[in-house]
Structure formats: C-alpha cells, structure tokens
Design a protein around this motif. Structure first.
Motif, PDB file in Angstrom:
ATOM      1  N   ARG A  87     -63.308  18.307  43.794  1.00 45.50           N
ATOM      2  CA  ARG A  87     -62.622  17.264  44.560  1.00 45.50           C
ATOM      3  C   ARG A  87     -62.172  16.160  43.609  1.00 45.50           C
ATOM      4  O   ARG A  87     -62.280  14.967  43.910  1.00 45.50           O
ATOM      5  CB  ARG A  87     -63.563  16.744  45.640  1.00 45.50           C
ATOM      6  CG  ARG A  87     -63.944  17.859  46.632  1.00 45.50           C
ATOM      7  CD  ARG A  87     -63.047  17.915  47.828  1.00 45.50           C
ATOM      8  NE  ARG A  87     -63.462  16.866  48.716  1.00 45.50           N
ATOM      9  CZ  ARG A  87     -64.555  16.947  49.497  1.00 45.50           C
ATOM     10  NH1 ARG A  87     -65.267  18.043  49.540  1.00 45.50           N
ATOM     11  NH2 ARG A  87     -64.889  15.943  50.251  1.00 45.50           N
ATOM     12  N   TYR A 100     -62.971   7.497  51.855  1.00 44.76           N
ATOM     13  CA  TYR A 100     -63.398   8.871  52.177  1.00 44.76           C
ATOM     14  C   TYR A 100     -62.750   9.307  53.496  1.00 44.76           C
ATOM     15  O   TYR A 100     -62.207  10.408  53.604  1.00 44.76           O
ATOM     16  CB  TYR A 100     -64.926   8.880  52.284  1.00 44.76           C
ATOM     17  CG  TYR A 100     -65.552  10.235  52.535  1.00 44.76           C
ATOM     18  CD1 TYR A 100     -65.699  11.155  51.509  1.00 44.76           C
ATOM     19  CD2 TYR A 100     -66.024  10.577  53.808  1.00 44.76           C
ATOM     20  CE1 TYR A 100     -66.297  12.395  51.749  1.00 44.76           C
ATOM     21  CE2 TYR A 100     -66.613  11.801  54.046  1.00 44.76           C
ATOM     22  CZ  TYR A 100     -66.753  12.712  53.010  1.00 44.76           C
ATOM     23  OH  TYR A 100     -67.346  13.932  53.242  1.00 44.76           O
ATOM     24  N   TYR A 150     -69.012  25.062  54.270  1.00 42.87           N
ATOM     25  CA  TYR A 150     -67.672  25.029  53.691  1.00 42.87           C
ATOM     26  C   TYR A 150     -66.913  26.323  53.996  1.00 42.87           C
ATOM     27  O   TYR A 150     -65.904  26.616  53.359  1.00 42.87           O
ATOM     28  CB  TYR A 150     -67.732  24.807  52.177  1.00 42.87           C
ATOM     29  CG  TYR A 150     -68.191  23.418  51.779  1.00 42.87           C
ATOM     30  CD1 TYR A 150     -67.483  22.290  52.163  1.00 42.87           C
ATOM     31  CD2 TYR A 150     -69.338  23.235  51.001  1.00 42.87           C
ATOM     32  CE1 TYR A 150     -67.895  21.017  51.801  1.00 42.87           C
ATOM     33  CE2 TYR A 150     -69.761  21.967  50.628  1.00 42.87           C
ATOM     34  CZ  TYR A 150     -69.036  20.867  51.034  1.00 42.87           C
ATOM     35  OH  TYR A 150     -69.441  19.609  50.669  1.00 42.87           O
ATOM     36  N   HIS A 183     -70.097  21.308  60.330  1.00 42.29           N
ATOM     37  CA  HIS A 183     -69.905  20.340  59.239  1.00 42.29           C
ATOM     38  C   HIS A 183     -68.571  19.626  59.426  1.00 42.29           C
ATOM     39  O   HIS A 183     -68.444  18.437  59.140  1.00 42.29           O
ATOM     40  CB  HIS A 183     -69.939  21.085  57.894  1.00 42.29           C
ATOM     41  CG  HIS A 183     -70.025  20.198  56.695  1.00 42.29           C
ATOM     42  ND1 HIS A 183     -69.698  20.624  55.437  1.00 42.29           N
ATOM     43  CD2 HIS A 183     -70.415  18.907  56.547  1.00 42.29           C
ATOM     44  CE1 HIS A 183     -69.877  19.638  54.571  1.00 42.29           C
ATOM     45  NE2 HIS A 183     -70.307  18.585  55.226  1.00 42.29           N
ATOM     46  N   GLN A 249     -73.922   8.090  58.904  1.00 39.72           N
ATOM     47  CA  GLN A 249     -73.473   7.916  57.521  1.00 39.72           C
ATOM     48  C   GLN A 249     -72.318   6.918  57.440  1.00 39.72           C
ATOM     49  O   GLN A 249     -72.343   5.991  56.639  1.00 39.72           O
ATOM     50  CB  GLN A 249     -73.028   9.263  56.927  1.00 39.72           C
ATOM     51  CG  GLN A 249     -72.509   9.127  55.486  1.00 39.72           C
ATOM     52  CD  GLN A 249     -71.974  10.434  54.889  1.00 39.72           C
ATOM     53  OE1 GLN A 249     -71.751  11.407  55.607  1.00 39.72           O
ATOM     54  NE2 GLN A 249     -71.769  10.440  53.587  1.00 39.72           N
ATOM     55  N   ASP A 321     -78.140  15.141  47.992  1.00 40.01           N
ATOM     56  CA  ASP A 321     -76.916  15.427  48.762  1.00 40.01           C
ATOM     57  C   ASP A 321     -75.865  16.096  47.868  1.00 40.01           C
ATOM     58  O   ASP A 321     -74.669  15.959  48.123  1.00 40.01           O
ATOM     59  CB  ASP A 321     -76.338  14.146  49.386  1.00 40.01           C
ATOM     60  CG  ASP A 321     -75.313  14.414  50.485  1.00 40.01           C
ATOM     61  OD1 ASP A 321     -75.261  15.558  50.966  1.00 40.01           O
ATOM     62  OD2 ASP A 321     -74.572  13.490  50.844  1.00 40.01           O
ATOM     63  N   SER A 326     -68.923  13.811  48.212  1.00 38.35           N
ATOM     64  CA  SER A 326     -69.543  12.485  48.246  1.00 38.35           C
ATOM     65  C   SER A 326     -70.699  12.310  47.267  1.00 38.35           C
ATOM     66  O   SER A 326     -71.169  11.187  47.095  1.00 38.35           O
ATOM     67  CB  SER A 326     -70.039  12.177  49.663  1.00 38.35           C
ATOM     68  OG  SER A 326     -71.102  13.040  50.001  1.00 38.35           O
TER      69      SER A 326
HETATM   70  O1  NIG Z   1     -73.479  14.750  53.182  1.00 33.47           O
HETATM   71  N1  NIG Z   1     -71.300  14.050  55.305  1.00 33.47           N
HETATM   72  C1  NIG Z   1     -71.042  15.225  55.299  1.00 33.47           C
HETATM   73  N2  NIG Z   1     -71.230  16.057  54.315  1.00 33.47           N
HETATM   74  C2  NIG Z   1     -71.392  15.688  52.956  1.00 33.47           C
HETATM   75  C3  NIG Z   1     -70.083  15.489  52.279  1.00 33.47           C
HETATM   76  C4  NIG Z   1     -69.359  16.739  52.245  1.00 33.47           C
HETATM   77  C5  NIG Z   1     -68.085  16.662  51.481  1.00 33.47           C
HETATM   78  O2  NIG Z   1     -67.449  15.603  51.390  1.00 33.47           O
HETATM   79  O3  NIG Z   1     -67.722  17.736  50.974  1.00 33.47           O
HETATM   80  C6  NIG Z   1     -72.338  14.536  52.805  1.00 33.47           C
HETATM   81  O4  NIG Z   1     -72.013  13.443  52.321  1.00 33.47           O
END
Ligand code: NIG
Ligand code: FE
Length: 414
Positions: A87, A100, A150, A183, A249, A321, A326
């Motif tokens: 990314r 984001y 994903y 997700h 979050q 994470d 992120s």
């Molecule tokens: O834990 N918040 C959702 N999922 C992930 C981020 C996933 C991503 O951006 O690919 C997290 O921060």
C-alpha cells in the motif's frame, strides 16, 4: 537436553496460567543470573544458573546468555499477515494529507489489497507469507494470531486460511487462525448481500474444514454497522467459533458494548472508546487488544486509554496489527516502545500484555506466554542486560537468538 545459562535477567512471568490485571501486570518474576533447562520441546526446569548447572551433564548443549535478557517469545494476538501487494501509494497519499477514510472511499485502502490477494495463487501467497513469518521471528515473536479478510469471496477467504495453517505447519512460527470475512464489503456487491454470503457460504465451510478458531468483524459505520455485525457474530457463535472484534477504531460506534453483549474474547483497537465502553468490557470480562502501530502509522495521535483500562482491571493485550494498510510492522519491540511513550504503560506492563496476556486471549496461557516448567520452550535471547532496554531502544533489533519448541530458529542469525 539444552541449557541456557547465566542470563543477566531471565524474565519468567511465572504465575497463574491466566491473564494478569492491575498490579499483577507489573510482576515479571525475573531471575537474576537465571537459567532454563529444555527437554525436547518443553521447559524442564527454570532457576538460577547454579541450580540448573547441577542438572547438566556432558550431553547437554549449553547456551551462554551472559549479559543478555531472556524473555518468552512474544505472542502477537492481532495480525493480518497473509496478503499480496503493498500500500505504498496510500502511504505516500497520507503524507500528502489524505486520510485513511478518504483513500478507502475512492477505492484504495483495503480494496487495493483485496484485488492483489485475489490475483495471487495459493503458492504465491504462501511464499510472501513465509518471508513475513521470518520478519516476526527475527523480531522475537514466536506465535501469531492471523486473520483472513483480503479475499472477500468464499474461495479467496478459504485460500488465505489454508496459507495461515500451512505457515504454522511448515515454518517455526506458530499460527492461530481467525476468519475475518467481514473485513470490508467487496466492490462488486452491497453490504446486505455480502453479509448473507459470509453467513451462508463462508462460515459453514470455515467451520466444517476447521480452518479458524475465531471469527472477527470490522465493526465500523462504513464497513459493518452494529446490525450487520450482529448478524455475522450470531452466525459465528452458532458455528462454534469464538469471537474477536475490530471496534471503535475510527469512530465511537458502540462496538465495545457490542463485544461485551456477545461475550467476545477480545475487543481490538478501542482508540475511540469512552468510559462507558470500558465499563462494558470490564463487566463482560472482554480482553482489550491495543494496537498502537496502527495509530502511529496512520499519523493519528489518539491512542486508546490504556491507563483507564488497567484501572478498570481489564487484562490488556498489546499486538502489532501487522497489515499493509494501517500497520506495516511485525516488530513487537516497536509496539512496546509506543505503549510506553504514547500510552503510559510501564515496560513491565507492556511485556506482560505482549506475552502471557496475549497467550490467554488465544486460550493458550497453559502452553505459552511465560517461562515455566512444562510449557513450550519458546524463548528469545536479547543482546541487552535490562528488560526495559527492549522497549527503550526503538527501531533497533536486540534479538540475538530465537528458540521455538526447544529448537533454535536458523533464519535469525543466518
Ligand atoms: O486493523 N481496521 C481494519 N483492518 C486493519 C487495516 C486493514 C487495511 O487497511 O488493510 C486494521 O487496522
Ligand atoms: Fe486489524
């Protein structure tokens, strides 16, 4: 037999085989000039070097840990490490000021990783994941929880879960699988249709093929709101999966209360959670999983209120994470640094949160997370003499040797 002797500090975390709270978080049960005796894959004895050396004979392989700290392997209880692509464009866009959420709304974000992951074969995903398994091990992590999320089609989600299982079988890194079909809503469909697909097509197969122990949901307005999260959580419970949840979050949407209502094992993130949310977690004994890497990498300053959670006697967990969007870091020492500098944890509290408490959140406190007789010999030797240095020197790996089930992991020193 293997003996590790003369550790300046053997950080055992000896104690009850369950999560630690309140002042217990500060009790590391350190043995000065400490030693470990390992038989096969398990710890046979823990004590001072003088005690352990008496049990050694000419067949014992002796590892000298003079001047070093020995710690249980980190247990990283929240990762998304099976994905393809990267990314980098999002990373650069955020530096230009995009958020984001804005990036996600124009089709970047998680959807970018979904496209790349769908296009990758199972073998390609495995070889990418194997490289990242090395990254975890090199940074002192020996067990990871790993989420799907994903793929977002039945076959692509199952593909990711099989890769997670294969990493656990074919590399020294131990994996605990979590199904995170919820997700994001994939670009080709709408939320309602997708929730039905998760419930009717994915969950039954995940549970029949025993591909996951836990089910997770990204509970957030633009992803899965409270109502759709509820539907997925109910179905997951019926399938016999335990629950972990991404909550509060980006916005305080009542996710912590929902985790409490469902008796989830963990509620993760919690950056926006208020006092009421913390009280709800405490009343239902949900473990909070704090992920400072994602706050840091998104350039936010709003860390979860870890001190209020400790005061509420919650059994806090610290995790990376690790994911491409992120939190692109597998380094638990970096998470310890953030926990101490940004969330006012003491180094001891942070270590407890990243070892025994994390193990408890994965139902593995009887096997890993501390250095005690009978547990798996998963431990790490650091090139420093005071455990606080692991959190203090940031961006510098002090890992000298990693052992998983009594065997030295070769990728580390090679
Ligand atoms: O834990 N918040 C959702 N999922 C992930 C981020 C996933 C991503 O951006 O690919 C997290 O921060
Ligand atoms: Fe996450």
């Amino acid at each position: 037999m293997l003996a590790v002797v003369h550790a300046a500090q053997l950080v055992t975390l000896r104690g009850p085989a369950h999560a630690r709270r309140g002042n217990e978080l500060r009790e590391l049960a350190i043995i000065a000039d400490g030693a470990l005796l390992v038989e096969g894959e398990r710890i046979a004895r823990v004590g001072t070097s003088a005690e352990i050396e008496k049990s050694c004979d000419q067949h014992t392989e002796v590892v000298d840990a003079r001047g070093c700290v020995v710690l249980p392997g980190f247990v990283d209880a929240h990762t998304h490490f099976v994905f393809a692509g990267n990314r980098l464009d999002d990373f650069e866009a955020r530096a230009r000021g995009e958020t984001y959420e804005q990036i996600a709304q124009r089709g970047g974000g998680i959807q970018t990783t979904v496209r790349a992951t769908r296009a990758a074969s199972e073998d390609e995903l495995f070889s990418l994941a194997r490289k990242r398994a090395d990254w975890f091990l090199r940074n002192g992590t020996t067990t990871v929880e790993a989420k799907s999320g994903y793929g977002l089609t039945r076959e692509d989600e199952l593909k990711i879960l099989r890769v997670i299982r294969r990493i656990g079988r074919e590399t020294p890194l131990q994996t605990v699988p979590t199904f995170l079909g919820a997700h994001a809503v994939p670009a080709e469909t709408d939320r309602e249709t997708y929730v039905q697909l998760v419930i009717n097509e994915m969950l039954p197969r995940v549970s029949a093929q025993k591909l996951a122990e836990y089910c997770d949901v990204f509970c957030e307005q633009r992803y899965f709101d409270l109502e759709s999260s509820r539907l997925v959580l109910e179905a997951a419970k019926r399938s016999g999966l335990k629950l972990r949840m991404h909550v509060d979050q980006l916005t305080n949407g009542g996710g912590a209360a929902l985790a409490a209502e469902f008796g989830a094992t963990t509620a993760d993130h919690l950056e926006q959670t208020d006092r009421d949310g913390i009280a709800a977690l405490a009343s239902a004994n949900v473990q909070p999983v704090l992920l400072p890497g994602s706050v840091y990498a998104l350039g936010s300053h709003k860390y979860p209120d870890a001190r209020a959670m400790i005061q509420a006697r919650l059994a806090v967990v610290l995790a990376s994470d690790f994911n491409p969007g992120s939190s692109p870091s597998t380094s638990m020492p970096m998470m310890l640094s953030l926990a101490v500098t940004q969330m006012t944890l003491s180094p001891a509290e942070a270590i407890t949160a990243a070892t025994i408490n994390a193990a408890a959140s994965l139902s593995r406190a009887h096997e890993i997370g501390s250095l005690e007789q009978g547990k798996l010999a998963n431990f790490v030797i650091y090139d420093c003499a005071d455990y606080r240095e692991i959190a203090y020197w940031f961006g510098i790996s002090l890992v000298r040797d990693v052992f998983v089930q009594g065997r030295r992991v070769s990728t580390v020193s090679s």
